[in-house]
Scaffold this motif. Structure first.
Motif, PDB file in Angstrom:
ATOM      1  N   UNK A 161      24.000   9.731  10.856  1.00 26.40           N
ATOM      2  CA  UNK A 161      25.331  10.268  10.604  1.00 26.40           C
ATOM      3  C   UNK A 161      26.400   9.291  11.084  1.00 26.40           C
ATOM      4  N   UNK A 162      27.291   8.856  10.184  1.00 25.65           N
ATOM      5  CA  UNK A 162      28.295   7.862  10.573  1.00 25.65           C
ATOM      6  C   UNK A 162      29.524   8.501  11.235  1.00 25.65           C
ATOM      7  N   UNK A 163      30.292   7.652  11.910  1.00 26.05           N
ATOM      8  CA  UNK A 163      31.554   8.065  12.521  1.00 26.05           C
ATOM      9  C   UNK A 163      32.668   7.214  11.937  1.00 26.05           C
ATOM     10  N   UNK A 164      33.747   7.867  11.494  1.00 24.20           N
ATOM     11  CA  UNK A 164      34.892   7.175  10.900  1.00 24.20           C
ATOM     12  C   UNK A 164      36.121   7.335  11.792  1.00 24.20           C
ATOM     13  N   UNK A 165      37.000   6.366  11.711  1.00 25.00           N
ATOM     14  CA  UNK A 165      38.242   6.427  12.471  1.00 25.00           C
ATOM     15  C   UNK A 165      39.188   7.443  11.842  1.00 25.00           C
ATOM     16  N   UNK A 166      39.810   8.268  12.675  1.00 23.87           N
ATOM     17  CA  UNK A 166      40.787   9.222  12.177  1.00 23.87           C
ATOM     18  C   UNK A 166      41.924   8.509  11.444  1.00 23.87           C
ATOM     19  N   UNK A 167      42.394   9.139  10.372  1.00 20.12           N
ATOM     20  CA  UNK A 167      43.535   8.644   9.590  1.00 20.12           C
ATOM     21  C   UNK A 167      43.266   7.275   8.952  1.00 20.12           C
ATOM     22  N   UNK A 168      42.010   6.949   8.715  1.00 20.03           N
ATOM     23  CA  UNK A 168      41.676   5.677   8.059  1.00 20.03           C
ATOM     24  C   UNK A 168      41.396   5.926   6.584  1.00 20.03           C
ATOM     25  N   UNK A 169      41.262   4.847   5.838  1.00 18.07           N
ATOM     26  CA  UNK A 169      40.958   4.903   4.409  1.00 18.07           C
ATOM     27  C   UNK A 169      39.691   4.093   4.189  1.00 18.07           C
ATOM     28  N   UNK A 170      38.668   4.735   3.594  1.00 20.90           N
ATOM     29  CA  UNK A 170      37.354   4.114   3.446  1.00 20.90           C
ATOM     30  C   UNK A 170      36.856   4.345   2.021  1.00 20.90           C
ATOM     31  N   UNK A 171      36.198   3.336   1.434  1.00 20.44           N
ATOM     32  CA  UNK A 171      35.545   3.480   0.137  1.00 20.44           C
ATOM     33  C   UNK A 171      34.061   3.756   0.370  1.00 20.44           C
ATOM     34  N   UNK A 172      33.571   4.833  -0.229  1.00 16.10           N
ATOM     35  CA  UNK A 172      32.174   5.209  -0.029  1.00 16.10           C
ATOM     36  C   UNK A 172      31.508   5.465  -1.373  1.00 16.10           C
ATOM     37  N   UNK A 173      30.180   5.480  -1.352  1.00  9.25           N
ATOM     38  CA  UNK A 173      29.392   5.727  -2.567  1.00  9.25           C
ATOM     39  C   UNK A 173      27.990   6.156  -2.158  1.00  9.25           C
ATOM     40  N   UNK A 174      27.304   6.908  -3.024  1.00  8.77           N
ATOM     41  CA  UNK A 174      25.898   7.201  -2.734  1.00  8.77           C
ATOM     42  C   UNK A 174      25.052   5.952  -2.969  1.00  8.77           C
ATOM     43  N   UNK A 175      24.115   5.708  -2.093  1.00  5.59           N
ATOM     44  CA  UNK A 175      23.251   4.529  -2.207  1.00  5.59           C
ATOM     45  C   UNK A 175      21.806   4.983  -2.355  1.00  5.59           C
ATOM     46  N   UNK A 176      21.168   4.705  -3.495  1.00  2.00           N
ATOM     47  CA  UNK A 176      19.744   5.041  -3.617  1.00  2.00           C
ATOM     48  C   UNK A 176      18.920   4.179  -2.663  1.00  2.00           C
ATOM     49  N   UNK A 177      17.904   4.786  -2.059  1.00  6.82           N
ATOM     50  CA  UNK A 177      17.007   4.057  -1.148  1.00  6.82           C
ATOM     51  C   UNK A 177      15.577   4.309  -1.574  1.00  6.82           C
ATOM     52  N   UNK A 178      14.702   3.336  -1.285  1.00  5.94           N
ATOM     53  CA  UNK A 178      13.289   3.481  -1.635  1.00  5.94           C
ATOM     54  C   UNK A 178      12.546   4.239  -0.542  1.00  5.94           C
ATOM     55  N   UNK A 179      11.221   4.292  -0.656  1.00 10.19           N
ATOM     56  CA  UNK A 179      10.415   5.061   0.294  1.00 10.19           C
ATOM     57  C   UNK A 179      10.497   4.504   1.707  1.00 10.19           C
ATOM     58  N   UNK A 180      10.873   3.217   1.852  1.00  9.70           N
ATOM     59  CA  UNK A 180      11.016   2.610   3.172  1.00  9.70           C
ATOM     60  C   UNK A 180      12.433   2.746   3.717  1.00  9.70           C
ATOM     61  N   UNK A 181      13.312   3.364   2.950  1.00 10.97           N
ATOM     62  CA  UNK A 181      14.697   3.499   3.387  1.00 10.97           C
ATOM     63  C   UNK A 181      15.554   2.301   3.066  1.00 10.97           C
ATOM     64  N   UNK A 182      15.023   1.356   2.295  1.00 16.89           N
ATOM     65  CA  UNK A 182      15.785   0.159   1.936  1.00 16.89           C
ATOM     66  C   UNK A 182      16.649   0.436   0.706  1.00 16.89           C
ATOM     67  N   UNK A 183      17.826  -0.161   0.693  1.00 16.26           N
ATOM     68  CA  UNK A 183      18.786   0.080  -0.370  1.00 16.26           C
ATOM     69  C   UNK A 183      18.313  -0.458  -1.714  1.00 16.26           C
TER      70      UNK A 183
END
Length: 315
Positions: A161-183
């Protein structure tokens, strides 16, 4: 040998000499294979079901290129890839028909898991470049942060679970990962919803997230399945230090690195969304930096330095 065969022999030799001279004097084509957003095609695997959108260019105008997908155990790429003809670029091309670059665009869908070669050829079938890539079925989706000014694939993928800075602006997207958790990478369609935060989906494979205060949830629906990501927030006062992380420069810029600022709380929790003042004159979460340089970043009274891998070397 009869005298009647001499003219034919002479003609054959002349043609051979002319062909050899043509091949010797032809320009050395240097293909550049990138994604449509200008990112280097690296060794990350591609997600089955995603779309590969690629640009290929060579340092000569008027050249026809083909992008071919090959595999030993059957096609892992659908047959919907397409290629454009050569394009003349720049005023000298328009005036004289020479110089510049030729571009080819290719789009294809990854159909099956496995290993395949991405091959760039001339219109006459001469191979210019070959990359061996892999494709895998997505095992799950993780939350990714998109950095830099040309968003395409997430640069940071969170396993916790990530932590973001309050009142910041961030670009996010879903990232598919394989069985090892690699992107895994590739373009795919998704929809977005959120709880406790404003999210803007511009349809470019990422969403703009304006962080407030308090924890919140961002959800992505891919292929009819919803994936929820809980995100914590931290205030400016909770950040006790910052650090500079370097990321491989994804546009293929020579002697450059991509720098990202990350905050730390007293218990060591990383905080994303930091926009420090860089010694290069910018205030942003991420900048490009010369590998021969030393760069400083300050967030209020908190500062950090980064020394390029080539610092001290003769340029």
């Amino acid at each position: 040998m009869s005298m009647r065969t001499l003219p034919l022999l002479s003609l054959t030799l002349t043609a051979a000499v002319a062909l050899t001279a043509c091949e010797t004097n032809s320009p050395q084509l240097d293909p550049e294979l990138m994604t449509t957003y200008g990112h280097v095609v690296d060794n990350r695997g591609w997600a089955v079901g995603s779309r590969m959108d690629l640009d290929v260019s060579v340092n000569a105008s008027g050249r026809t290129l083909d992008v071919v997908y090959e595999s030993e155990d059957g096609a892992v790429i659908a047959t919907d890839n397409w290629n454009s003809g050569p394009e003349l670029m720049g005023p000298w091309d328009l005036m004289w028909g020479g110089g510049g670059y030729s571009y080819t665009y290719s789009s294809a869908t990854v159909e099956e898991a496995g290993e395949f070669d991405l091959v760039v050829k001339t219109g006459r079938g001469k191979e210019l470049e070959r990359l061996t890539l892999t494709a895998a079925e997505p095992d799950d989706y993780a939350l990714g942060v998109v950095l830099d000014d040309c968003p395409e694939f997430p640069d940071l993928v969170f396993k916790e679970q990530p932590t973001m800075l309050e009142d910041s602006w961030v670009m996010v997207a879903p990232a598919p990962v394989d069985a090892n958790g690699d992107q895994l990478v590739g373009h795919f369609d998704f929809t977005t919803s959120s709880t406790g935060i404003d999210v803007e989906d511009w349809g470019g494979g990422y969403v703009d997230m304006t962080v407030g205060s308090g924890d919140f949830t961002v959800s992505f629906t891919v292929d009819g399945e919803q994936h929820d990501f809980d995100i914590k927030t931290a205030s400016v006062e909770e950040i006790v230090s910052i650090e500079i992380a370097d990321i491989p420069e994804k546009h293929g810029m020579t002697n450059e690195s991509l720098l990202c600022a990350v905050g730390r709380t007293a218990d060591g929790t990383p905080v994303h969304g930091i926009s420090p003042d860089w010694s290069t004159g910018w205030a942003a979460p991420t900048i490009h930096a010369d590998n021969f340089a030393t760069v400083d970043a300050c967030f209020g009274d908190l500062c950090a330095s980064w020394t390029g891998p080539d610092s001290g070397a003769v340029q």
